[in-house]
Design an enzyme around this catalytic site. Structure first.
Site, PDB file in Angstrom:
ATOM      1  N   PRO A  76       0.832  -1.205   0.000  1.00  0.00           N
ATOM      2  CA  PRO A  76       0.000   0.000   0.000  1.00  0.00           C
ATOM      3  C   PRO A  76       0.870   1.261   0.000  1.00  0.00           C
ATOM      4  O   PRO A  76       1.831   1.361   0.757  1.00  0.00           O
ATOM      5  CB  PRO A  76      -0.787  -0.129   1.308  1.00  0.00           C
ATOM      6  CG  PRO A  76      -0.841  -1.595   1.566  1.00  0.00           C
ATOM      7  CD  PRO A  76       0.484  -2.114   1.094  1.00  0.00           C
ATOM      8  N   GLU A  77       0.530   2.195  -0.870  1.00  0.00           N
ATOM      9  CA  GLU A  77       1.243   3.454  -0.947  1.00  0.00           C
ATOM     10  C   GLU A  77       0.383   4.555  -0.318  1.00  0.00           C
ATOM     11  O   GLU A  77      -0.637   4.273   0.301  1.00  0.00           O
ATOM     12  CB  GLU A  77       1.593   3.761  -2.410  1.00  0.00           C
ATOM     13  CG  GLU A  77       2.449   2.661  -3.048  1.00  0.00           C
ATOM     14  CD  GLU A  77       2.782   2.940  -4.498  1.00  0.00           C
ATOM     15  OE1 GLU A  77       2.840   4.129  -4.901  1.00  0.00           O
ATOM     16  OE2 GLU A  77       2.999   1.966  -5.249  1.00  0.00           O
ATOM     17  N   LYS A 122       3.765   6.202   4.639  1.00  0.00           N
ATOM     18  CA  LYS A 122       3.003   4.956   4.534  1.00  0.00           C
ATOM     19  C   LYS A 122       2.615   4.417   5.909  1.00  0.00           C
ATOM     20  O   LYS A 122       2.185   3.270   6.025  1.00  0.00           O
ATOM     21  CB  LYS A 122       3.827   3.909   3.781  1.00  0.00           C
ATOM     22  CG  LYS A 122       4.173   4.299   2.345  1.00  0.00           C
ATOM     23  CD  LYS A 122       5.021   3.238   1.671  1.00  0.00           C
ATOM     24  CE  LYS A 122       5.436   3.670   0.264  1.00  0.00           C
ATOM     25  NZ  LYS A 122       6.273   2.650  -0.415  1.00  0.00           N
ATOM     26  N   ARG A 177      12.801  -3.174  -9.474  1.00  0.00           N
ATOM     27  CA  ARG A 177      11.389  -2.814  -9.526  1.00  0.00           C
ATOM     28  C   ARG A 177      10.944  -2.652 -10.977  1.00  0.00           C
ATOM     29  O   ARG A 177      11.648  -2.047 -11.787  1.00  0.00           O
ATOM     30  CB  ARG A 177      11.125  -1.507  -8.769  1.00  0.00           C
ATOM     31  CG  ARG A 177      11.612  -1.477  -7.328  1.00  0.00           C
ATOM     32  CD  ARG A 177      10.919  -2.490  -6.459  1.00  0.00           C
ATOM     33  NE  ARG A 177       9.492  -2.282  -6.361  1.00  0.00           N
ATOM     34  CZ  ARG A 177       8.916  -1.453  -5.491  1.00  0.00           C
ATOM     35  NH1 ARG A 177       9.675  -0.733  -4.655  1.00  0.00           N
ATOM     36  NH2 ARG A 177       7.613  -1.333  -5.439  1.00  0.00           N
TER      37      ARG A 177
END
Length: 277
Positions: free
Chosen positions: A2-3, A58, A263
């Site tokens: 989750p960002e 976050k 990434r």
């Protein structure tokens, strides 16, 4: 993971569930690694009242009446569910907070990477975090300074939580696409106009994602849900992220995927060109 938009969505759903003012009657922790020294944690937190719930980067923060702050980092698959509000299957529950009014908040985490931390001074503890892009006191000059003083690639820099807090892989790709900047472009080479465009793009992407309740990328137990057990809708609006091979919505060039810092990175080779000096 989750960002910022997903974490903000969780906070908003907790506030909608009237979390403020609730007294924590009992706590049960079934996964000891969730928090350091669980017995001590339970002893300190039980009997306290939640006075404030908010976000920093976050992290989800709960200010407690004992004067300490509970920090929750959801990591990859963590969820805070309000039991009387969520119809989600109560699987993989590792912590239960039962309030004095009989309601409860559950922590579910398939991967078990999330962590709880109780701190004396949250501001000091999180002082390493970077700029909050959607904060009322956001400073464009400070943003420009933090970006241009680095010679790293833009994508790598945007993922650095000490530079910008809360931005992750999804929204870095989306912001760079909107700003028409190549992810490998060196941060120190950005012009004033490009910096302003990038800042505006990041803010716009984050705010719109929050309005749509964040991004939910699948249907499994690890998928993002708010505290009511509802999925986000922002994934329907992706322009670059996870659109490998699909036509760019602006020029029809196939979106390309490369790997940067282990990434996945998605961009349009035509709209986001890289000039080699």
């Amino acid at each position: 993971m989750p960002e910022l938009p997903e974490v903000e969505t969780v906070v908003q759903s907790l506030l909608e569930g009237d979390i403020i003012g609730k007294k924590i009657a009992t706590i049960s922790i079934t996964y000891p690694k969730l928090v350091e020294r669980p017995d001590k944690f339970i002893k300190e937190v039980e009997g306290t009242v939640i006075q404030r719930c908010y976000r920093r980067g976050k992290f989800i923060l709960f200010d407690l009446s004992c004067g300490k702050t509970l920090l929750v980092h959801l990591r990859m698959t963590g969820k805070l569910l309000l039991s009387e509000k969520s119809k989600q299957s109560m699987a993989h529950i590792h912590a239960v907070f039962i309030f004095s009014d009989g309601s409860s908040m559950l922590y579910s985490d398939v991967r078990k990477f999330g962590r709880f931390t109780l701190v004396e001074n949250a501001i000091e503890y999180l002082s390493h975090l970077g700029l909050e892009m959607v904060a009322e006191d956001f400073s464009l000059p400070e943003f420009c300074k933090r970006i241009t003083q680095s010679n790293r690639s833009l994508k790598t820099l945007l993922l650095d939580q000490t530079v910008i807090a809360g931005l992750g892989n999804i929204y870095a790709d989306e912001a760079l696409y909107q700003a028409e900047l190549h992810p490998k472009k060196r941060a120190s080479t950005l012009t004033k106009k490009e910096l302003t465009t990038l800042a505006t793009a990041i803010q716009s992407i984050l705010k719109e994602a929050i309005k749509r309740g964040g991004s939910s990328l699948g249907k499994g137990l690890g998928n993002f849900l708010n505290s009511y057990g509802k999925s986000g809708k922002n994934q329907q609006e992706f322009q670059a992220y996870q659109r490998t091979g699909l036509p760019c919505r602006a020029c029809s060039t196939p979106i390309k995927r490369i790997v940067m810092g282990q990434r996945s990175t998605h961009f349009c080779p035509s709209c986001q060109t890289l000039k080699i000096l």
